[in-house]
Write a protein that holds these residues in place. Structure first.
Motif, mmCIF file in Angstrom:
data_model
loop_
_atom_site.group_PDB
_atom_site.id
_atom_site.type_symbol
_atom_site.label_atom_id
_atom_site.label_comp_id
_atom_site.label_asym_id
_atom_site.label_seq_id
_atom_site.Cartn_x
_atom_site.Cartn_y
_atom_site.Cartn_z
ATOM 1 N N ALA A 190 0.840 -1.203 0.000
ATOM 2 C CA ALA A 190 0.000 0.000 0.000
ATOM 3 C C ALA A 190 0.878 1.257 0.000
ATOM 4 N N PHE A 191 1.955 1.231 0.766
ATOM 5 C CA PHE A 191 2.911 2.344 0.800
ATOM 6 C C PHE A 191 3.490 2.568 -0.596
ATOM 7 N N MET A 192 3.922 1.484 -1.231
ATOM 8 C CA MET A 192 4.545 1.585 -2.550
ATOM 9 C C MET A 192 3.564 2.119 -3.580
ATOM 10 N N THR A 193 2.336 1.677 -3.513
ATOM 11 C CA THR A 193 1.308 2.162 -4.435
ATOM 12 C C THR A 193 1.068 3.653 -4.239
ATOM 13 N N SER A 194 1.170 4.121 -3.009
ATOM 14 C CA SER A 194 0.923 5.547 -2.746
ATOM 15 C C SER A 194 2.064 6.442 -3.242
ATOM 16 N N VAL A 195 3.297 5.932 -3.282
ATOM 17 C CA VAL A 195 4.420 6.775 -3.710
ATOM 18 C C VAL A 195 4.829 6.553 -5.166
ATOM 19 N N LEU A 196 4.491 5.372 -5.710
ATOM 20 C CA LEU A 196 4.799 5.061 -7.102
ATOM 21 C C LEU A 196 3.684 4.166 -7.635
ATOM 22 N N PRO A 197 2.549 4.784 -8.008
ATOM 23 C CA PRO A 197 1.345 4.015 -8.345
ATOM 24 C C PRO A 197 1.506 2.966 -9.442
ATOM 25 N N ASP A 198 2.377 3.208 -10.407
ATOM 26 C CA ASP A 198 2.502 2.254 -11.508
ATOM 27 C C ASP A 198 3.692 1.309 -11.365
ATOM 28 N N TYR A 199 4.142 1.063 -10.116
ATOM 29 C CA TYR A 199 5.267 0.138 -9.933
ATOM 30 C C TYR A 199 4.844 -1.268 -10.343
ATOM 31 N N ASP A 200 5.800 -2.022 -10.847
ATOM 32 C CA ASP A 200 5.535 -3.371 -11.354
ATOM 33 C C ASP A 200 5.395 -4.326 -10.172
ATOM 34 N N THR A 201 4.172 -4.746 -9.896
ATOM 35 C CA THR A 201 3.888 -5.582 -8.725
ATOM 36 C C THR A 201 4.494 -6.975 -8.850
ATOM 37 N N ASP A 202 4.809 -7.407 -10.059
ATOM 38 C CA ASP A 202 5.405 -8.728 -10.243
ATOM 39 C C ASP A 202 6.926 -8.715 -10.053
ATOM 40 N N ARG A 203 7.552 -7.615 -10.411
ATOM 41 C CA ARG A 203 9.021 -7.563 -10.351
ATOM 42 C C ARG A 203 9.561 -6.842 -9.135
ATOM 43 N N VAL A 204 8.743 -6.096 -8.423
ATOM 44 C CA VAL A 204 9.175 -5.421 -7.192
ATOM 45 C C VAL A 204 8.631 -6.233 -6.022
ATOM 46 N N TYR A 205 9.541 -6.871 -5.312
ATOM 47 C CA TYR A 205 9.164 -7.769 -4.217
ATOM 48 C C TYR A 205 9.024 -7.014 -2.906
ATOM 49 N N PRO A 206 8.326 -7.609 -1.927
ATOM 50 C CA PRO A 206 8.229 -6.971 -0.605
ATOM 51 C C PRO A 206 9.601 -6.689 0.015
ATOM 52 N N SER A 207 10.573 -7.553 -0.231
ATOM 53 C CA SER A 207 11.924 -7.310 0.295
ATOM 54 C C SER A 207 12.538 -6.050 -0.306
ATOM 55 N N ASP A 208 12.229 -5.772 -1.572
ATOM 56 C CA ASP A 208 12.714 -4.537 -2.214
ATOM 57 C C ASP A 208 12.078 -3.312 -1.573
ATOM 58 N N ILE A 209 10.793 -3.414 -1.285
ATOM 59 C CA ILE A 209 10.081 -2.293 -0.657
ATOM 60 C C ILE A 209 10.623 -2.068 0.759
ATOM 61 N N LYS A 210 10.916 -3.153 1.477
ATOM 62 C CA LYS A 210 11.501 -3.031 2.826
ATOM 63 C C LYS A 210 12.816 -2.267 2.763
ATOM 64 N N LYS A 211 13.683 -2.620 1.792
ATOM 65 C CA LYS A 211 14.963 -1.922 1.645
ATOM 66 C C LYS A 211 14.737 -0.455 1.350
ATOM 67 N N LEU A 212 13.813 -0.169 0.439
ATOM 68 C CA LEU A 212 13.507 1.209 0.075
ATOM 69 C C LEU A 212 13.096 2.015 1.309
ATOM 70 N N VAL A 213 12.173 1.458 2.082
ATOM 71 C CA VAL A 213 11.676 2.144 3.284
ATOM 72 C C VAL A 213 12.805 2.310 4.295
ATOM 73 N N GLN A 214 13.574 1.255 4.508
ATOM 74 C CA GLN A 214 14.672 1.319 5.474
ATOM 75 C C GLN A 214 15.705 2.363 5.056
ATOM 76 N N TRP A 215 16.095 2.352 3.784
ATOM 77 C CA TRP A 215 17.074 3.317 3.298
ATOM 78 C C TRP A 215 16.552 4.737 3.411
ATOM 79 N N TYR A 216 15.306 4.951 3.036
ATOM 80 C CA TYR A 216 14.727 6.297 3.134
ATOM 81 C C TYR A 216 14.783 6.774 4.586
ATOM 82 N N ASN A 217 14.341 5.934 5.519
ATOM 83 C CA ASN A 217 14.329 6.324 6.929
ATOM 84 C C ASN A 217 15.736 6.585 7.461
ATOM 85 N N LEU A 218 16.725 5.789 7.028
ATOM 86 C CA LEU A 218 18.114 6.026 7.444
ATOM 87 C C LEU A 218 18.626 7.367 6.916
ATOM 88 N N LEU A 219 18.352 7.639 5.649
ATOM 89 C CA LEU A 219 18.790 8.910 5.054
ATOM 90 C C LEU A 219 18.089 10.104 5.697
#
Length: 189
Positions: A90-119
């Motif tokens: 749901a987070f990913m859909t809100s920030v990048l609505p047309d992200y590829d749901t088949d090729r972007v895995y939950p682990s990728d979204i976790k990294k994205l969120v973690q990196w953003y919060n660290l930065l």
């Protein structure tokens, strides 16, 4: 925001800034703690500047995704990277609505969120970070256009004067060299 010096190292938690290069590797600094460490050339390193997120049409650079997240969350922390898979999607859909749901895995979204919060916690993500980067990109694009125009200008070339080639006659082998070859052949036979 300058992502070209921020890296992720496989097997090490967090994000790091490249400090300097050594013969055998690099000196890096943890963006959270400020501690410096050395890593070898054999370490698997990912530059954040080279990472992109798949959409159905293209790949969106991580910088743009971070910008979308920052604007949506008013440059503050986002959801936790340990959130449920449904919350992450749901987070990913809100920030990048047309992200590829088949090729972007939950682990990728976790990294994205973690990196953003660290930065964001390190003070790297703020309103000025995105404005300056856009201005730098505009200046860089203008410089490229100017360089391209300069390269296209015709230059007058003077023809070099023609010179005749002289060919040296082949030298005959000396009699001393011939005799040493014959003596070598006699010894071998």
């Amino acid at each position: 925001m300058q992502l070209e010096k921020i890296i992720s190292i496989s097997g090490k938690p967090g994000l790091f800034t490249l400090v300097t290069q050594l013969r055998s590797g690099f000196i890096v600094e943890d963006i959270s703690t400020g501690k410096k460490a050395s890593i070898s050339n054999s370490s698997q390193v990912s530059l954040l500047d080279n990472i992109a997120i798949y959409t159905f049409d293209k790949e969106v650079p991580l910088f743009e995704v971070f910008k979308n997240v920052a604007e949506k969350y008013n440059y503050e922390q986002t959801i936790a990277h340990k959130s449920s898979e449904n919350e992450l999607r749901a987070f990913m859909t809100s920030v990048l609505p047309d992200y590829d749901t088949d090729r972007v895995y939950p682990s990728d979204i976790k990294k994205l969120v973690q990196w953003y919060n660290l930065l964001q916690k390190a003070g790297i993500i703020n309103k000025d970070a995105f404005v300056k980067a856009e201005e730098e990109a505009t200046v860089t694009d203008a410089e490229v256009v100017e360089e391209t125009k300069a390269e296209k200008k015709p230059t007058a070339k003077k023809a070099a004067p023609k010179t005749e080639k002289t060919v040296a006659p082949k030298a005959k082998a000396s009699s001393a060299a011939k005799s040493s070859v014959k003596s070598t052949q006699r010894k071998q036979g």
